[in-house]
Write a protein that holds these residues in place. Structure first.
Motif, PDB file in Angstrom:
ATOM      1  N   VAL A  58       0.855  -1.180   0.000  1.00  0.00           N
ATOM      2  CA  VAL A  58       0.000   0.000   0.000  1.00  0.00           C
ATOM      3  C   VAL A  58       0.894   1.234   0.000  1.00  0.00           C
ATOM      4  CG1 VAL A  58      -1.736   1.259   1.325  1.00  0.00           C
ATOM      5  CG2 VAL A  58      -1.769  -1.230   1.299  1.00  0.00           C
ATOM      6  N   VAL A  59       0.546   2.217  -0.832  1.00  0.00           N
ATOM      7  CA  VAL A  59       1.257   3.492  -0.841  1.00  0.00           C
ATOM      8  C   VAL A  59       0.248   4.581  -0.514  1.00  0.00           C
ATOM      9  CG1 VAL A  59       2.567   5.156  -2.218  1.00  0.00           C
ATOM     10  CG2 VAL A  59       2.976   2.710  -2.507  1.00  0.00           C
ATOM     11  N   ILE A  60       0.645   5.483   0.379  1.00  0.00           N
ATOM     12  CA  ILE A  60      -0.227   6.572   0.819  1.00  0.00           C
ATOM     13  C   ILE A  60       0.520   7.891   0.645  1.00  0.00           C
ATOM     14  CG2 ILE A  60      -1.401   7.595   2.813  1.00  0.00           C
ATOM     15  CD1 ILE A  60      -1.868   4.701   3.782  1.00  0.00           C
ATOM     16  N   GLU A  61      -0.164   8.871   0.054  1.00  0.00           N
ATOM     17  CA  GLU A  61       0.411  10.207  -0.074  1.00  0.00           C
ATOM     18  C   GLU A  61       0.343  10.865   1.297  1.00  0.00           C
ATOM     19  OE1 GLU A  61       0.183  13.960  -3.115  1.00  0.00           O
ATOM     20  OE2 GLU A  61      -1.653  12.846  -2.724  1.00  0.00           O
ATOM     21  N   ARG A  62       1.465  11.311   1.806  1.00  0.00           N
ATOM     22  CA  ARG A  62       1.525  11.824   3.174  1.00  0.00           C
ATOM     23  C   ARG A  62       0.731  13.114   3.363  1.00  0.00           C
ATOM     24  NH1 ARG A  62       6.874  12.982   4.984  1.00  0.00           N
ATOM     25  NH2 ARG A  62       5.956  13.107   7.046  1.00  0.00           N
ATOM     26  N   ALA A  63       0.714  13.999   2.370  1.00  0.00           N
ATOM     27  CA  ALA A  63       0.036  15.293   2.528  1.00  0.00           C
ATOM     28  C   ALA A  63      -1.466  15.129   2.692  1.00  0.00           C
ATOM     29  CB  ALA A  63       0.334  16.191   1.330  1.00  0.00           C
ATOM     30  N   THR A  64      -2.056  14.179   1.962  1.00  0.00           N
ATOM     31  CA  THR A  64      -3.506  13.996   2.001  1.00  0.00           C
ATOM     32  C   THR A  64      -3.932  12.765   2.797  1.00  0.00           C
ATOM     33  OG1 THR A  64      -3.501  12.660  -0.014  1.00  0.00           O
ATOM     34  CG2 THR A  64      -3.744  15.056  -0.271  1.00  0.00           C
ATOM     35  N   MET A  65      -2.981  11.890   3.083  1.00  0.00           N
ATOM     36  CA  MET A  65      -3.235  10.603   3.746  1.00  0.00           C
ATOM     37  C   MET A  65      -4.204   9.742   2.931  1.00  0.00           C
ATOM     38  SD  MET A  65      -1.148  10.450   6.161  1.00  0.00           S
ATOM     39  CE  MET A  65      -1.667   9.024   7.072  1.00  0.00           C
ATOM     40  N   LYS A  66      -4.192   9.913   1.613  1.00  0.00           N
ATOM     41  CA  LYS A  66      -5.038   9.109   0.724  1.00  0.00           C
ATOM     42  C   LYS A  66      -4.185   8.054   0.036  1.00  0.00           C
ATOM     43  CE  LYS A  66      -8.442  12.568   0.150  1.00  0.00           C
ATOM     44  NZ  LYS A  66      -9.668  12.851  -0.311  1.00  0.00           N
ATOM     45  N   PRO A  67      -4.715   6.839  -0.095  1.00  0.00           N
ATOM     46  CA  PRO A  67      -3.952   5.785  -0.776  1.00  0.00           C
ATOM     47  C   PRO A  67      -3.829   6.067  -2.269  1.00  0.00           C
ATOM     48  CG  PRO A  67      -6.126   4.988  -0.136  1.00  0.00           C
ATOM     49  CD  PRO A  67      -5.997   6.368   0.409  1.00  0.00           C
TER      50      PRO A  67
END
Length: 179
Positions: A58-67
């Motif tokens: 799983v990869v999550i964008e840190r700024a939005t916390m969206k996968p």
């Protein structure tokens, strides 16, 4: 002095009684993520997450916390060790469980994928729909001066090993040595 001590004891008892009881399930449930790694530029984090009894990447964008990706493997396989190679590309090994409580064994396959799940390519390993448990793969070096290239060693039965320089976009490998 005794009045102060009694008042302190009463307050301590009241504050203890006011705290909520922690459910036992908080200590026994499985983690949502394991093996978390942050991308070199800090924009994403990748982790393994259990989905239907198998570990997905799983990869999550840190700024939005969206996968941005939830990658599962074919039947009986799951994502094993992984690492970031560039700011937007990961490499990962696959592994296979042979029972629900067994420790997974590496399949001998190495893949690369973008942070969003696109451009997945097999870098090393067996043919599709086969398992080569006797193989082993070591990532020798991530070539920082040649972004997008790694040196990996693939071990085969009989003590033989091949070292290859691999382009993580195309999967093209150049043999750089063998035993």
């Amino acid at each position: 002095m005794i009045n102060r001590l009694c008042a302190f004891a009463v307050l301590a008892c009241l504050s203890f009684a006011a705290t909520a009881e922690i459910p036992l399930t908080d200590f026994t449930k499985h983690s949502l993520f394991s093996t978390v790694r942050i991308s070199p530029d800090g924009r994403y984090f990748a982790a393994t997450a259990p989905v239907k009894g198998k570990d997905n990447l799983v990869v999550i964008e840190r700024a939005t916390m969206k996968p941005t990706m939830n990658l599962g493997m074919r039947a009986f396989e799951e994502v094993g060790e992984f690492t970031w190679v560039t700011n937007e590309r990961l490499i990962f090994r696959t592994q296979r469980k042979f029972g629900s409580l067994d420790r997974p064994l590496p399949t001998g396959d190495l893949y690369a994928v973008d942070y969003n799940g696109h451009n997945q390519v097999q870098l090393l390993g067996c043919a599709e729909n086969s398992v080569c448990i006797e193989f082993g793969i070591d990532i020798v070096d991530i070539l920082r001066d040649e972004p997008g290239s790694i040196i990996a060693t693939q071990f085969k039965g009989g003590g033989k090993a091949n070292a290859s320089k691999i382009n993580i976009r195309s999967g093209k490998a150049i043999n750089v040595g063998s035993t």
